[in-house]
Design a protein around this motif. Structure first.
Motif, PDB file in Angstrom:
ATOM      1  N   SER A  65     -26.080 -19.143  42.790  1.00  0.00           N
ATOM      2  CA  SER A  65     -26.656 -19.317  41.463  1.00  0.00           C
ATOM      3  C   SER A  65     -26.655 -18.000  40.708  1.00  0.00           C
ATOM      4  O   SER A  65     -26.775 -16.933  41.303  1.00  0.00           O
ATOM      5  CB  SER A  65     -28.081 -19.858  41.578  1.00  0.00           C
ATOM      6  N   ARG A  82     -26.419 -20.894  36.298  1.00  0.00           N
ATOM      7  CA  ARG A  82     -25.167 -21.453  36.784  1.00  0.00           C
ATOM      8  C   ARG A  82     -25.338 -21.765  38.273  1.00  0.00           C
ATOM      9  O   ARG A  82     -25.857 -20.944  39.028  1.00  0.00           O
ATOM     10  CB  ARG A  82     -24.030 -20.447  36.586  1.00  0.00           C
ATOM     11  N   LEU A  99     -25.712 -28.732  31.279  1.00  0.00           N
ATOM     12  CA  LEU A  99     -26.792 -29.708  31.358  1.00  0.00           C
ATOM     13  C   LEU A  99     -27.960 -29.234  30.499  1.00  0.00           C
ATOM     14  O   LEU A  99     -28.302 -28.050  30.518  1.00  0.00           O
ATOM     15  CB  LEU A  99     -27.285 -29.872  32.797  1.00  0.00           C
ATOM     16  N   HIS A 101     -32.062 -30.264  29.394  1.00  0.00           N
ATOM     17  CA  HIS A 101     -33.243 -31.014  29.792  1.00  0.00           C
ATOM     18  C   HIS A 101     -33.911 -31.738  28.628  1.00  0.00           C
ATOM     19  O   HIS A 101     -33.549 -31.570  27.455  1.00  0.00           O
ATOM     20  CB  HIS A 101     -34.250 -30.057  30.427  1.00  0.00           C
ATOM     21  N   SER A 107     -34.895 -26.197  32.960  1.00  0.00           N
ATOM     22  CA  SER A 107     -33.738 -26.358  33.844  1.00  0.00           C
ATOM     23  C   SER A 107     -34.156 -26.811  35.237  1.00  0.00           C
ATOM     24  O   SER A 107     -33.388 -27.469  35.946  1.00  0.00           O
ATOM     25  CB  SER A 107     -32.972 -25.037  33.934  1.00  0.00           C
ATOM     26  N   TRP A 110     -33.753 -30.581  36.817  1.00  0.00           N
ATOM     27  CA  TRP A 110     -32.528 -31.116  37.425  1.00  0.00           C
ATOM     28  C   TRP A 110     -32.541 -30.940  38.940  1.00  0.00           C
ATOM     29  O   TRP A 110     -31.693 -31.496  39.635  1.00  0.00           O
ATOM     30  CB  TRP A 110     -31.309 -30.439  36.826  1.00  0.00           C
ATOM     31  N   ALA A 120     -28.246 -31.861  39.446  1.00  0.00           N
ATOM     32  CA  ALA A 120     -27.642 -30.529  39.551  1.00  0.00           C
ATOM     33  C   ALA A 120     -27.016 -30.332  40.930  1.00  0.00           C
ATOM     34  O   ALA A 120     -25.931 -29.762  41.063  1.00  0.00           O
ATOM     35  CB  ALA A 120     -28.682 -29.448  39.276  1.00  0.00           C
ATOM     36  N   ALA A 130     -21.378 -26.097  37.100  1.00  0.00           N
ATOM     37  CA  ALA A 130     -22.498 -26.547  36.286  1.00  0.00           C
ATOM     38  C   ALA A 130     -23.330 -25.384  35.756  1.00  0.00           C
ATOM     39  O   ALA A 130     -23.785 -24.528  36.523  1.00  0.00           O
ATOM     40  CB  ALA A 130     -23.380 -27.499  37.094  1.00  0.00           C
ATOM     41  N   TRP A 131     -23.548 -25.383  34.456  1.00  0.00           N
ATOM     42  CA  TRP A 131     -24.446 -24.459  33.785  1.00  0.00           C
ATOM     43  C   TRP A 131     -25.647 -25.267  33.290  1.00  0.00           C
ATOM     44  O   TRP A 131     -25.482 -26.362  32.755  1.00  0.00           O
ATOM     45  CB  TRP A 131     -23.751 -23.781  32.604  1.00  0.00           C
ATOM     46  N   VAL A 132     -26.846 -24.735  33.487  1.00  0.00           N
ATOM     47  CA  VAL A 132     -28.065 -25.492  33.185  1.00  0.00           C
ATOM     48  C   VAL A 132     -28.892 -24.713  32.172  1.00  0.00           C
ATOM     49  O   VAL A 132     -29.368 -23.613  32.453  1.00  0.00           O
ATOM     50  CB  VAL A 132     -28.870 -25.757  34.477  1.00  0.00           C
ATOM     51  N   ASN A 134     -31.766 -24.019  28.852  1.00  0.00           N
ATOM     52  CA  ASN A 134     -33.181 -24.135  28.508  1.00  0.00           C
ATOM     53  C   ASN A 134     -33.327 -24.064  26.995  1.00  0.00           C
ATOM     54  O   ASN A 134     -32.594 -23.327  26.330  1.00  0.00           O
ATOM     55  CB  ASN A 134     -34.004 -23.018  29.160  1.00  0.00           C
ATOM     56  N   TYR A 186     -20.721 -31.946  28.516  1.00  0.00           N
ATOM     57  CA  TYR A 186     -22.153 -31.797  28.254  1.00  0.00           C
ATOM     58  C   TYR A 186     -22.907 -33.027  28.745  1.00  0.00           C
ATOM     59  O   TYR A 186     -22.503 -34.169  28.478  1.00  0.00           O
ATOM     60  CB  TYR A 186     -22.363 -31.619  26.752  1.00  0.00           C
TER      61      TYR A 186
END
Length: 429
Positions: A65, A82, A99, A101, A107, A110, A120, A130-132, A134, A186
């Protein structure tokens, strides 16, 4: 006037007064509540997962991550994470995936449904990059270049209007620049999808930077929301916004507030988890699904769900309950004329959402009702997939927290992502 009507109005007035008093008390206590919460939680024997942030959780379960900081055009600092499966280093799927929320989340949401179930984790296991993200106001996005959220009320002068205009585009640009690619895919849950629609309406050039949108219970117009508790709270916040703002209550439902810490403590005890916490949760969304959310996930959910947002944002949701369109924040006729050039707030142009869209929803969702989903689908020009989850009890919370995600929505999400992705094999230099 009938006795029934008088009693109804009296109950509404009493509910409003109680909520305002509770918010005042909670904010006073919060300002005094300055304990070292991590040490206290360790002493009280909290599950170790409840003490970890996004990167720590990912690393604990064997994923790699990264933490990055996105700066918006108007100065907000947003964390974006990530996550990758270490086993996928040689065969990662591209383009990257972002992603986003829902309201009062971060984040971390997930991850709440645990490895093998949380989206996730599932995406990383399938070798998606995957990028998450906020969105401003939660505990990963409570910073600004010049404003202090504890002192400057202007920090909280935002709703989904600003999130869609600034936060989502800035995060997309950051991921594309970091990865040196031109497009991404997305996934947006509830508010995370609604803010994407805001972006496409206001800044349509960003639709061209996205290959596919998967909207999970997307929140736009909420005219047909069935949940009475949800409607009551939002209507009260919308009605009392001016009063609460004068009392300097601009931030709502913040993590580490006294109330959130108390509820988190109660809900990590199995004895209370189901009879109190699960029933309260289902009571709030007014749609039950027994056995769908595990005790472990309930504990994680209550640790993260009060992610924080602005009074303005919640008031705007209150306005959306009574609107026929997916429209901007209503300042009142006088200010609307100055800001918008019209007495009423303008609706967002959903026809500008030109990219392929997939929508997944539940029949038992009493927050984003199926009638509002149908209304949204009729407005979007390029819906390539519309799927109602087969489980008739599937509700708004299940999409993020159910132990059955891997069997219900995941196959559809995976199928469409694969259609818009390619696997690249890395070769040794």
């Amino acid at each position: 006037m009938s006795v029934t009507v008088m009693l109804f109005k009296r109950n509404i007035a009493l509910d409003t007064l109680i909520l305002v008093v509770v918010l005042i008390i909670v904010n006073i206590i919060r300002r005094q509540f300055n304990s070292n919460s991590l040490e206290i939680k360790r002493f009280l024997g909290y599950d170790s997962d409840l003490l970890l942030n996004f990167t720590q959780l990912a690393n604990k379960y064997g994923y790699s991550s990264e933490e990055h900081t996105v700066v918006t055009e108007d100065g907000y600092l947003l964390k974006v994470f990530r996550i990758k499966n270490k086993k996928c280093e040689a065969r990662v799927k591209q383009p990257p995936l972002l992603l986003m929320h829902g309201v009062l989340q971060s984040s971390d949401a997930w991850f709440d449904a645990s490895p093998g179930t949380g989206l996730a984790y599932l995406l990383a296991d399938e070798c998606f990059d995957a990028w998450v993200g906020n969105q401003r106001g939660n505990y990963y996005a409570r910073r600004h270049l010049t404003l202090n959220p504890d002192k400057d009320s202007s920090f909280w002068d935002f709703s989904v209007d600003q999130i869609g205009y600034y936060d989502v585009p800035a995060t997309i640009d950051y991921v594309l620049s970091n990865m040196r690619v031109k497009k991404l895919n997305y996934i947006g849950y509830s508010q995370g999808a609604g803010t994407f629609f805001v972006m496409c309406s206001e800044r349509p050039e960003y639709c061209k930077k996205t290959s596919l949108l998967i909207g999970l219970s997307p929140a736009t117009r909420l005219k047909h929301t069935k949940s009475k508790p949800f409607r009551s709270i939002l209507n009260i916040l919308s009605t009392c916004e001016g009063l609460l703002a004068q009392l300097k209550i601009n931030e709502l439902f913040a993590k580490e507030s006294f109330l959130q810490v108390l509820v988190e403590f109660i809900c990590q005890i199995r004895l209370f988890s189901e009879p109190l916490c699960e029933n309260f949760l289902y009571g709030f969304v007014d749609s039950s699904h027994p056995g769908s959310i595990t005790h472990e996930t309930l504990s994680m959910l209550y640790s993260h769900i009060a992610g924080g947002t602005s009074l303005r944002n919640m008031a705007r949701y209150g306005q959306s309950l009574n609107a026929d369109d997916f429209q901007k924040y209503d300042f009142g006729e006088t200010v609307n004329v100055v800001k918008y050039g019209s007495k009423k707030p303008p609706g967002y142009n959903l026809s500008s959402v030109s990219l392929p869209v997939v929508i997944i929803y539940g029949a038992n969702d009493h927050l984003v009702d199926t009638k509002d989903i149908s209304w949204l689908v009729d407005k979007l020009p390029n819906v390539i997939g519309l799927e109602e989850v087969a489980d008739p009890l599937w509700n708004h919370l299940d999409t993020m927290f159910s132990q059955h995600i891997n069997k219900t929505i995941w196959p559809t999400v995976n199928r469409y992502l694969k259609r818009f992705s390619e696997t690249y094999m890395k070769t040794k230099s």
